[in-house]
Scaffold this motif. Structure first.
Motif, PDB file in Angstrom:
ATOM      1  N   GLU A 125       0.839  -1.209   0.000  1.00  0.00           N
ATOM      2  CA  GLU A 125       0.000   0.000   0.000  1.00  0.00           C
ATOM      3  C   GLU A 125       0.869   1.252   0.000  1.00  0.00           C
ATOM      4  N   LYS A 126       1.955   1.238   0.757  1.00  0.00           N
ATOM      5  CA  LYS A 126       2.868   2.396   0.754  1.00  0.00           C
ATOM      6  C   LYS A 126       3.471   2.588  -0.630  1.00  0.00           C
ATOM      7  N   TYR A 127       3.869   1.520  -1.265  1.00  0.00           N
ATOM      8  CA  TYR A 127       4.469   1.594  -2.597  1.00  0.00           C
ATOM      9  C   TYR A 127       3.467   2.138  -3.611  1.00  0.00           C
ATOM     10  N   ILE A 128       2.224   1.660  -3.545  1.00  0.00           N
ATOM     11  CA  ILE A 128       1.200   2.107  -4.488  1.00  0.00           C
ATOM     12  C   ILE A 128       0.899   3.592  -4.310  1.00  0.00           C
ATOM     13  N   THR A 129       0.827   4.054  -3.055  1.00  0.00           N
ATOM     14  CA  THR A 129       0.543   5.480  -2.842  1.00  0.00           C
ATOM     15  C   THR A 129       1.645   6.355  -3.431  1.00  0.00           C
ATOM     16  N   GLN A 130       2.872   5.901  -3.344  1.00  0.00           N
ATOM     17  CA  GLN A 130       3.964   6.686  -3.940  1.00  0.00           C
ATOM     18  C   GLN A 130       3.789   6.781  -5.444  1.00  0.00           C
ATOM     19  N   GLY A 131       3.405   5.688  -6.083  1.00  0.00           N
ATOM     20  CA  GLY A 131       3.185   5.703  -7.527  1.00  0.00           C
ATOM     21  C   GLY A 131       2.024   6.608  -7.922  1.00  0.00           C
ATOM     22  N   TYR A 132       0.923   6.533  -7.155  1.00  0.00           N
ATOM     23  CA  TYR A 132      -0.217   7.404  -7.436  1.00  0.00           C
ATOM     24  C   TYR A 132       0.155   8.870  -7.235  1.00  0.00           C
ATOM     25  N   ASN A 133       0.888   9.166  -6.190  1.00  0.00           N
ATOM     26  CA  ASN A 133       1.295  10.557  -5.946  1.00  0.00           C
ATOM     27  C   ASN A 133       2.111  11.096  -7.106  1.00  0.00           C
ATOM     28  N   THR A 134       3.049  10.301  -7.581  1.00  0.00           N
ATOM     29  CA  THR A 134       3.878  10.743  -8.702  1.00  0.00           C
ATOM     30  C   THR A 134       3.041  10.947  -9.957  1.00  0.00           C
ATOM     31  N   SER A 135       2.136  10.010 -10.226  1.00  0.00           N
ATOM     32  CA  SER A 135       1.334  10.126 -11.441  1.00  0.00           C
ATOM     33  C   SER A 135       0.393  11.328 -11.373  1.00  0.00           C
ATOM     34  N   LEU A 136      -0.150  11.630 -10.203  1.00  0.00           N
ATOM     35  CA  LEU A 136      -1.056  12.779 -10.085  1.00  0.00           C
ATOM     36  C   LEU A 136      -0.368  14.085 -10.452  1.00  0.00           C
ATOM     37  N   ASN A 137       0.919  14.161 -10.200  1.00  0.00           N
ATOM     38  CA  ASN A 137       1.655  15.380 -10.535  1.00  0.00           C
ATOM     39  C   ASN A 137       1.856  15.536 -12.035  1.00  0.00           C
ATOM     40  N   GLU A 138       1.608  14.495 -12.801  1.00  0.00           N
ATOM     41  CA  GLU A 138       1.884  14.520 -14.236  1.00  0.00           C
ATOM     42  C   GLU A 138       0.635  14.545 -15.113  1.00  0.00           C
ATOM     43  N   PHE A 139      -0.558  14.290 -14.550  1.00  0.00           N
ATOM     44  CA  PHE A 139      -1.762  14.196 -15.379  1.00  0.00           C
ATOM     45  C   PHE A 139      -2.209  15.574 -15.885  1.00  0.00           C
ATOM     46  N   SER A 140      -2.586  15.613 -17.156  1.00  0.00           N
ATOM     47  CA  SER A 140      -3.191  16.822 -17.702  1.00  0.00           C
ATOM     48  C   SER A 140      -4.703  16.636 -17.866  1.00  0.00           C
ATOM     49  N   HIS A 141      -5.138  15.370 -17.955  1.00  0.00           N
ATOM     50  CA  HIS A 141      -6.557  15.067 -18.153  1.00  0.00           C
ATOM     51  C   HIS A 141      -7.277  15.101 -16.798  1.00  0.00           C
ATOM     52  N   ARG A 142      -8.241  15.978 -16.669  1.00  0.00           N
ATOM     53  CA  ARG A 142      -8.897  16.210 -15.381  1.00  0.00           C
ATOM     54  C   ARG A 142      -9.632  14.970 -14.857  1.00  0.00           C
ATOM     55  N   GLU A 143     -10.379  14.267 -15.692  1.00  0.00           N
ATOM     56  CA  GLU A 143     -11.127  13.100 -15.211  1.00  0.00           C
ATOM     57  C   GLU A 143     -10.186  11.983 -14.768  1.00  0.00           C
ATOM     58  N   LEU A 144      -9.115  11.800 -15.503  1.00  0.00           N
ATOM     59  CA  LEU A 144      -8.124  10.792 -15.099  1.00  0.00           C
ATOM     60  C   LEU A 144      -7.489  11.182 -13.767  1.00  0.00           C
ATOM     61  N   TYR A 145      -7.192  12.471 -13.620  1.00  0.00           N
ATOM     62  CA  TYR A 145      -6.644  12.971 -12.356  1.00  0.00           C
ATOM     63  C   TYR A 145      -7.606  12.682 -11.197  1.00  0.00           C
ATOM     64  N   ASP A 146      -8.882  13.000 -11.390  1.00  0.00           N
ATOM     65  CA  ASP A 146      -9.867  12.787 -10.318  1.00  0.00           C
ATOM     66  C   ASP A 146     -10.016  11.304  -9.979  1.00  0.00           C
ATOM     67  N   THR A 147      -9.991  10.453 -10.992  1.00  0.00           N
ATOM     68  CA  THR A 147     -10.118   9.006 -10.758  1.00  0.00           C
ATOM     69  C   THR A 147      -8.926   8.476  -9.967  1.00  0.00           C
ATOM     70  N   VAL A 148      -7.739   8.840 -10.367  1.00  0.00           N
ATOM     71  CA  VAL A 148      -6.541   8.348  -9.665  1.00  0.00           C
ATOM     72  C   VAL A 148      -6.461   8.943  -8.257  1.00  0.00           C
ATOM     73  N   LYS A 149      -6.952  10.167  -8.112  1.00  0.00           N
ATOM     74  CA  LYS A 149      -6.959  10.785  -6.778  1.00  0.00           C
ATOM     75  C   LYS A 149      -7.877  10.006  -5.834  1.00  0.00           C
ATOM     76  N   ARG A 150      -9.020   9.554  -6.342  1.00  0.00           N
ATOM     77  CA  ARG A 150      -9.907   8.718  -5.515  1.00  0.00           C
ATOM     78  C   ARG A 150      -9.214   7.400  -5.158  1.00  0.00           C
ATOM     79  N   LEU A 151      -8.532   6.822  -6.136  1.00  0.00           N
ATOM     80  CA  LEU A 151      -7.792   5.577  -5.871  1.00  0.00           C
ATOM     81  C   LEU A 151      -6.708   5.813  -4.825  1.00  0.00           C
ATOM     82  N   LEU A 152      -6.044   6.954  -4.922  1.00  0.00           N
ATOM     83  CA  LEU A 152      -5.004   7.296  -3.941  1.00  0.00           C
ATOM     84  C   LEU A 152      -5.598   7.387  -2.540  1.00  0.00           C
TER      85      LEU A 152
END
Length: 117
Positions: free
Chosen positions: A42-69
């Motif tokens: 779970e710690k490893y996955i949160t780090q990956g989600y955090n990094t990806s959130l900083n790179e998304f330009s697509h708003r819906e994808l950002y919101d979806t991954v943020k919920r997953l985070l």
């Protein structure tokens, strides 16, 4: 051969250990190993989600991954609390003078904030 505590801090940490763990552990995974693996994952996955959130330009994808985070953070916290309650996640206790010293050190940093509270 049983390990005996050599200092008071180690003694405190051993006192926190209240779960039913075998004294001699074999190569097989036990419940603590599995829960520890869940926590690490779970710690490893949160780090990956955090990094990806900083790179998304697509708003819906950002919101979806943020919920997953957020869900992953909740799962990590649940695993941590379960391990802590079972005495499988040890936190070394610090002497009060060490805590007071750290408190004073960081309290003095407040004067460096540009906006005083």
């Amino acid at each position: 051969m049983q390990h005996l505590p050599t200092n008071s801090q180690e003694h405190i940490m051993m006192a926190q250990q209240k779960g039913n763990l075998p004294r001699v552990k074999g190569p097989e995974m036990n419940d603590r190993d599995r829960l520890n693996d869940v926590l690490a994952t779970e710690k490893y996955i949160t780090q990956g989600y955090n990094t990806s959130l900083n790179e998304f330009s697509h708003r819906e994808l950002y919101d979806t991954v943020k919920r997953l985070l957020n869900n992953t953070h909740d799962a990590q916290r649940a695993a941590f609390e379960q391990m802590f309650n079972l005495g499988w996640y040890k936190l070394p206790q610090q002497p009060l003078d060490t805590v007071a010293l750290a408190y004073n050190q960081f309290s003095n940093y407040k004067g460096q904030f540009p906006y005083q509270q």
